[in-house]
Design a protein around this motif. Sequence first.
Motif, short mmCIF file in Angstrom:
data_model
loop_
_atom_site.label_atom_id
_atom_site.label_comp_id
_atom_site.label_asym_id
_atom_site.label_seq_id
_atom_site.Cartn_x
_atom_site.Cartn_y
_atom_site.Cartn_z
N GLU A 82 -64.57 -53.53 -9.33
CA GLU A 82 -65.22 -54.71 -9.90
C GLU A 82 -65.75 -55.63 -8.83
O GLU A 82 -66.85 -56.19 -8.95
CB GLU A 82 -64.23 -55.48 -10.80
CG GLU A 82 -64.20 -54.94 -12.22
CD GLU A 82 -63.12 -55.58 -13.05
OE1 GLU A 82 -62.94 -56.82 -12.93
OE2 GLU A 82 -62.45 -54.86 -13.82
N ALA A 99 -69.58 -56.77 -8.34
CA ALA A 99 -69.94 -58.19 -8.27
C ALA A 99 -70.72 -58.49 -7.00
O ALA A 99 -71.72 -59.22 -7.03
CB ALA A 99 -68.66 -59.05 -8.31
N PRO A 139 -72.27 -62.00 -11.22
CA PRO A 139 -71.27 -60.95 -11.49
C PRO A 139 -70.97 -60.81 -12.98
O PRO A 139 -70.56 -59.74 -13.43
CB PRO A 139 -70.04 -61.42 -10.72
CG PRO A 139 -70.58 -62.28 -9.63
CD PRO A 139 -71.79 -62.95 -10.20
#
Lengths: 551, 314
Positions: A416, A420, A430
Amino acid sequence: MSVSIGSKYPGEREGQSPSSLPAPALSLRGLSVTLGGSAVLQEISLDLAAGEILALTGESGSGKSMTALAIMGLLPEGAATRGDIMLGDTRLDTLTDPQMCGLRGRRLGMVFQEPMTALDPVMTIGAQVMETILIHRALPRAEARIRAAETLARVGLPPDQVPPTRYPHELSGGQRQRVVIAMAIALRPQILIADEPTTALDVTTQAQILDLLTDLVRQEGMGLLLVTHDLAVVAGRADRLAVMQAGRIVEEGPAAALLAAPRHAYTRALIAAARHQPVLPPRDPGGPLLQVSGLRRHHALPRAHPFAKRRLFHAVQGVDLQIRQGERVALVGASGCGKSTLARALLGLDAVQGGTITLAGHPVLAGRRADPDQRRRLQAVFQDPYGSFNPRHSVGRLISEPFHLLPDPPQGAAREAAVAEALRAVGLSPDHARSPIHAFSGGQRQRIAIARALIIRPDMVIFDEAVSALDVRVRAQILDLIADLSRSHGLAWLFISHDLSVVRGIADRVLVMEAGRIVEEGAPARIFDAPQHPATRALLAAAPHLPDPAG
Amino acid sequence: MMGYLLKRLASLAVSLLAASLVIFLVVEVAPGDPASFMLGMNARPDTVAALRAELGLDLPVHLRYLDWLGGMLTGDFGISYTYRTPVAQMVADRLAVSLPLAAGALALSTLIALPAGLIAAARRGRAPDMAVMGATQLGIALPNFWLALLLVLLFALKLHWLPAGGFPGWEDPAAALRALILPATALALPQAAILARVLRSALLDILAEEFIRTARAKGLSRGQALLRHGLRNALIPVLTILGLQFSFLLAGAIIIEQVFFLPGLGRLIFQAITQRDLIVVESVVLLLVFAVIVVNFLTDLAYAAADPRLRHRR
């Protein structure tokens, strides 16, 4: 300003007399259109005289095409119009569809953007032009056929070179657009509407088609409404210019004066964006990254008959190319010169018939399980921001796709974080990772495509016509973004475009390609100011450009 | 075009040869000896052996295959094991029923589907479209034998307009045609429903194409653009379905033949299989394969006629 061969009685071209006050051939007064409850056009007022070229410009969604379709009476179902549309003495907006059918093709002609899909694929080009004539004139078919052949010759498709018995798929994009124009002008309409007629064509063909349209207008005394997002196309051709934003006309006037001294902020922004050149940070390229020598790609053409010898089409004929770490290279050429074939070979998507490609010292091979470590060094961004994403996936999933090339792809929070970071690098939030791709505009999608290319930190990215489908302001932003990547990621790139004017500020070195070979190579300033090869000169001459700012 | 034709003909011959081999082998490995089946359970072994010799069943496999194939090529389909009559004659008799039935059903389904599909596409989302979509939904859902029974109830038993079943032979052409009307209708309606839906969706795809807008800009009305530019472009999927339907109708009419007591090909195969009349099974199946391959070949030619882009395919 405009040369108007006005006719007081539109529809009766014979007996034209020069008039001191030519009545406009087409006139819009307070035209408003709502579609599904939202206003798409608001209070549009325009005049177009016979023999005049009026350019209608603005970004996608500004209402240019809607204005064109409203005049033709071809708005999508459910559209509600208010205001007057006058074609000479005829009020169009109150006519029924059968009445409009009698006018369309006869007094109003229209040329569309995409010549590849604007023609019926199962009908010969002669029959399609003939159809326009036969719908409106009770002529014997033989005579209509002769008239159709004459019209095709008029638009530059003489029967001895391009017979009317050809089918659309046997013609090039530029030739198809000529057929579309022939259908629109076969009955010498008073008004010709051309909706982005050259946007899908390369610069060389674009210049030819624009010349043809200009000639037709001047010689036949038609009024031309030229809808285009490209201000450079307008410069030097249009008599008058109207700029649209969000369904309104924000500025209108003589084209040369308006481009030299725009009054409205939006017009100024558009012109600035069209002139915009990104600033590349200076960089000393490092060691060799991509080495191509003697590259050849060819594919077989269909046989003429079953026992004919198979002929080969040589798309790339012996290309040598070196790109160093962090080096920024542009590749330009007319469509069909082999740019994209070369790009596919570099990406290892197609097998090559000769020569070698090495990336960071290792050979690039097509087919059977290419080395993932090699693959992740080179990524690509393509032209169509709509066709290059799986529509079912979220942005986060799309961007993290290249992770499968890594031996140990990040999982969970690390993944993640990487998504982002990639989104931030291309100027998106993001939070966008969870959104579906269809929620994004063309420019945003191109940013997402760049984020997808960047996420595994490649050494080099191939941008294949990556800004060709974008509006000028979005194009300027994406060019700036690409220039920034050189600073932030130390990225090397090969920036491929058919449009020389785009590549000026984006490369240290420009390669010009023609017929499968690289014919000229040099620094942008040298290529632009002292082109050597005829192909380079032709590209430069064809590229539309804005006049230098006044003062 | 000539080259395309030659190439297609060559591949047609190869497909047929391959099909003949597969059919022969499948029938060979299927359990059941025709000779013992014909003579019954209590037959003496030497009688069975004699019959096997007479039928040529004692010959090696490859000889029997070549013998059968050679016979097929010269029009000699062999003699039925059970009926002791030439298979060619039996097949010809059955084709005299099945071929007109299939052709009639196909023609009828096309005649219904063409206007239905056109109207539905032209009036998309309005009452005519909804009517067509509702009717075709029903047509696809209803089994054709049940439809057949309903037709018999109405037109034969109640109104007495048409016969309920049987086939009088072609000596009386009017009576023969009358006998085929109800079965052809029962076969045609579900096919028409499929065809109308395919045509409608193909037309709707075409109507969204830009060349339809170009046609409108020339001055064609919506309906004219649909007929002149929509229909021909929508033909490819329609031709595909038509080709499949004809093959299906030729042999797949067995249930309808049963309902209407028609002596057609489907029933011939069914009987031949239950009686282990292998020579009949082999011949009729090969004949059907031949028909399917020829229909596919014709469909491909029709594609090329409908779409110039397919004429130069490698």
